[in-house]
Scaffold this active site. Structure first.
Site, PDB file in Angstrom:
ATOM      1  N   SER A 171     -31.195   9.783 -15.592  1.00  0.00           N
ATOM      2  CA  SER A 171     -30.670   8.622 -15.630  1.00  0.00           C
ATOM      3  C   SER A 171     -30.818   8.133 -17.115  1.00  0.00           C
ATOM      4  O   SER A 171     -29.897   7.452 -17.653  1.00  0.00           O
ATOM      5  CB  SER A 171     -30.842   7.762 -14.586  1.00  0.00           C
ATOM      6  N   HIS A 191     -33.134   3.243 -16.947  1.00  0.00           N
ATOM      7  CA  HIS A 191     -31.617   3.152 -17.070  1.00  0.00           C
ATOM      8  C   HIS A 191     -31.397   2.118 -18.356  1.00  0.00           C
ATOM      9  O   HIS A 191     -30.686   2.475 -19.199  1.00  0.00           O
ATOM     10  CB  HIS A 191     -30.992   2.393 -15.839  1.00  0.00           C
TER      11      HIS A 191
END
Length: 367
Positions: free
Chosen positions: A253, A313
């Site tokens: 991610s 993220h």
């Protein structure tokens, strides 16, 4: 009054667009004798310079020349050259077959047809930029970096799945996952990107890597995209180690968000050259904001026990934006973009240095 000039009219010279300048550079490159025309031999040189392993037969070159040479002069002038490069029957020959995919994810612009009522000259322009960025897509060299990474992630996931482990607890995951208790094994700050928690987690990352990472490679080349991707992965693990020192990390991610943010950086740096830049920017910003916002809300307001590393993220996105500005191609450099480039490079390396030093010397934080 000069003859032929109408009273009350003003002669205004036409200004070349960035797209005109783009094609003019290519035209001049292959106009070897600088006579303002592309000969048969020069046309063949263009075709053979593309990604073919062998020369095209002469009869194929003949057909291309006959199709493009509208006035049957035996040469291609600049207008015929541009028309040839945009001819849908010839796009596959000149390596532009990738435009089918590119234009399936990027909307077309509506051409504006204007005709000067005095001179009769016709000009076709676009309502939103010149789209010069889209002309840079190329299948040579092949964009295989993101494909190879995706294949490795699939193979490793399948290996752990064959041992009945799909939640990042298999033998491979135990070696590669970011484990806060094994921070001295420095490879884990990067290799956690290769293991995933569940099929859905894997598929989501694969989709972004393939459908966004591959087009980025086609324009910016694999090594630039790889730098962005790894920068996001490293930033994700370093930031998580400082903000959530007890959290394990698995999945790509950080790198995926770096790709998304890098595309935003590409939009910023090539704003005037891209089709529908504002729409693309808003879409990617909205998706990233919703995803990260949902994870933060679930954790701190709903107090759900979930393992989404939202810090990875966010850090990956910041790294992708900064590194993207620093390393991705900028088709037309402006003064303010040079200052932005320096600011992005200095800020990224400063943040990474702080993260590395904190992980080495701030030992009480990780006890």
């Amino acid at each position: 009054m000069p003859s032929g000039q109408r009273e009350g009219t003003v002669s205004i010279p036409l200004t070349p667009t960035r797209s005109d300048l783009y094609w003019r550079r290519i035209f001049n490159k292959y106009d070897k004798d600088n006579d303002g025309r592309i000969s048969y031999v020069e046309l063949k040189g263009i075709i053979e310079s593309r990604e073919y392993d062998h020369d095209l037969p002469d009869n194929v070159v003949d057909k291309i020349m006959n199709l493009a040479d509208r006035d049957n002069s035996g040469y291609l002038d600049f207008a015929e050259f541009v028309e040839m490069m945009h001819n849908p029957d010839l796009k596959a020959v000149f390596g532009h077959f990738v435009a089918r995919y590119i234009h399936s994810i990027i909307p077309h612009r509506s051409p504006v047809d204007t005709t000067d009522r005095w001179t009769g000259f016709r000009a076709v322009s676009s309502s939103d930029g010149d789209g010069t960025y889209e002309e840079e897509y190329s299948c040579w060299p092949p964009a295989i970096c993101m494909i190879l990474i995706s294949i490795i992630e699939i193979v490793l996931f399948c290996y752990d799945a064959s041992h009945g482990k799909t939640d990042a607890t298999g033998p491979i995951a135990q070696i590669f996952i970011y484990n806060p208790h094994k921070r001295q094994e420095a490879w884990r700050f990067l290799t956690y990107m290769l293991v995933h928690v569940g099929v859905v987690h894997l598929l989501v990352n694969l989709l972004v890597q393939l459908f966004l990472g591959v087009p980025l490679e086609m324009v910016h080349r694999w090594w630039r995209v790889m730098l962005v991707y790894l920068a996001g992965v490293a930033a994700g693990s370093l930031a998580t180690s400082l903000t959530d020192p007890k959290v394990y990390l698995a999945g790509a991610s950080g790198g995926v968000y770096a790709l998304v943010a890098a595309h935003i950086a590409t939009i910023i740096m090539n704003w005037a050259e891209m089709e529908f830049a504002i729409i693309q920017l808003l879409v990617f910003l909205l998706l990233a904001t919703v995803d990260i916002g949902t994870a933060v809300y679930d954790r701190y307001w709903r107090h759900l026990q979930q393992n989404i590393g939202y810090v990875a993220h966010l850090a990956g996105a910041v790294a992708g934006l900064l590194v993207g500005i620093g390393v991705l191609r900028n088709l037309e450099k402006r003064k303010w973009e040079k200052r932005l480039w320096w600011a992005a490079v200095v800020l990224y390396f400063s943040l990474m240095l702080i993260g590395v030093l904190a992980n080495i010397f701030w030992k009480t934080h990780f006890q």
